[in-house]
Design an enzyme around this catalytic site. Sequence first.
Site, mmCIF file in Angstrom:
data_model
loop_
_atom_site.group_PDB
_atom_site.id
_atom_site.type_symbol
_atom_site.label_atom_id
_atom_site.label_comp_id
_atom_site.label_asym_id
_atom_site.label_seq_id
_atom_site.Cartn_x
_atom_site.Cartn_y
_atom_site.Cartn_z
ATOM 1 N N GLN A 115 12.353 1.434 9.172
ATOM 2 C CA GLN A 115 11.994 1.759 9.145
ATOM 3 C C GLN A 115 12.232 2.796 10.279
ATOM 4 O OE1 GLN A 115 8.339 2.572 7.434
ATOM 5 N NE2 GLN A 115 8.584 2.275 5.195
ATOM 6 N N HIS A 137 6.764 0.460 9.170
ATOM 7 C CA HIS A 137 5.218 1.725 9.396
ATOM 8 C C HIS A 137 4.970 1.981 10.488
ATOM 9 C CE1 HIS A 137 2.932 0.240 5.262
ATOM 10 N NE2 HIS A 137 4.426 0.723 5.197
ATOM 11 N N GLU A 194 -1.775 11.313 1.856
ATOM 12 C CA GLU A 194 -3.491 11.541 2.218
ATOM 13 C C GLU A 194 -3.489 12.877 3.689
ATOM 14 O OE1 GLU A 194 -5.665 8.587 2.303
ATOM 15 O OE2 GLU A 194 -6.157 9.063 4.644
ATOM 16 N N TYR A 226 2.809 -2.368 -4.528
ATOM 17 C CA TYR A 226 3.843 -1.656 -4.711
ATOM 18 C C TYR A 226 4.082 -2.730 -5.911
ATOM 19 C CZ TYR A 226 4.711 1.550 -1.147
ATOM 20 O OH TYR A 226 4.896 2.706 -0.684
#
Length: 385
Positions: free
Chosen positions: A94, A160, A253, A274
């Site tokens: 990522q 992340h 959220e 997961y």
Amino acid sequence: MFLRKTLLAALCATTLLPITAVWAADAQQFPSEQGSITATPIAKGLDHPWAVAFLPDKQGFLVTERPGHLRFVSPDGQLSAPLTGVPQVWAKGQGGLLDVVLSPDFKQDRMVYLSYAEGGGEGGKAGTAVGRGRLADDLSGLKDFKVILRQEPKLSTGNHFGSRLAFDRDGYLFVTLGENNDRPTAQDLDKLQGKVVRIFPDGRVPDDNPFVGQQGVRPEIWSYGQRNPQGLAMNPWSGTIWENEHGPRGGDEINIIERGKNYGWPLATHGINYSLTPIPEAKGKTVEGTVAPHHVWEKSPGISGMAFYDADRFKAWQHNLFIGALSSQELIRLQFDGDKVIHEERLLGGLHARIRDVRQGPDGYLYVLTDEDKGVLYRVGLNQD
């Protein structure tokens, strides 16, 4: 359809029409509760674009591509060569080149701020960094790029990083930092994992940050207990900073970020692993001493960049919040009563594309980036009859 595409190709080859004149024919209509929506391609062929910023005086756009390129996009959709002076990024998993924002005083200082994944950690790990450079007058590159914030220690093996940037009304820079997929670090105040930080534009730490002067605590921290924040925006009516983040399996959220508060991860979560097993550290959906989410999705849409709408062009969208969704491949529209979410609508599902970023443009349109091998910058407007 084949004939139409053939004619368009011929026009491109023979008359060299401006790109937007041709791509306007590719505009798509989608339904919404408030009238049809038009999504018009502005630029195509972007390599996993992550964020867009608007240059003043209708000069065009700056777009980050996660593999490490910053590009200028002209108003007619022409893509520049990669700008020079951009830092080397850690483009794995990522990681890569992430957010871009302009200085609040851009017309005077021409400063461009970038967040990105940076290598060099122990064992080949990476972390998030933020820096700034001055945009050349000819838009060819950034000059004198300087790092103003580094996530220490660097703990990510590819996940992340966060990371979004936003200035508040007072000119402070807020930065979201993911917990590098190392859950407990979000609660560790000696680390910058899983935090929202607040700094001056040059990287200095304000004296009134909540943990300044405390032994063993990073003074940059404004809030903690975040997982992987993917959206950040200032509410233009209240001046508060809003953040959104990915939950694990479930539990995406939205949070209204307050000084010194703990937002719970991984002690409090609406999600599970997961693998369908519980989060080991979790004590429930809410935990005493932590701030519950302002809004939560039990089934994660994979939320990303977000923008409040306060322009005059589309009255029906005023006081709405728009959020890109990666997993569900939609644009989420939220309506409010005060700060309370009272209605949600999903838009642009017909694009069948991961929406990475959404910004309100100076012209009152929304601009949306799709995170694909050949990503697209779309201009999105509401057709009000």
